[in-house]
Design a protein around this motif. Sequence first.
Motif: not given
Length: 106
Positions: A24-39
């Motif tokens: 398991a690799i720890p990571m950070t998802f960054h959303n720098g936009s002004l909209k929500s991002i569904p994943l």
Amino acid sequence: MNLRYFTLFILSNLFFLANGNAQAIPMTFHNGSLKSIPLQIPGVMNPNLSPLSDSGVDLEVGQKVFYFPNGKKGRKDLLFSVTSDWKKDTILQIHEMIRQKKQLSE
């Protein structure tokens, strides 16, 4: 359960973790936009990244992450698969990754 078997179970799990079989690799998802991002992360979760936010996640090698290029109701496309050469604590610019994917598909 017998204490001996329980101890053996714990030790065997520690052995597999130490040898990298559960990566398991720890990571950070960054959303720098002004909209929500569904994943969609099958078997893990279906996060909705809020605008201008960070979200920490630990993903196994081989885990696939999908995004929805036309909104949550449309089809999903593969954003990336985690590989063993990824470094822990990497910050992924999710909004930029999606922008690049969309440009490639045009």
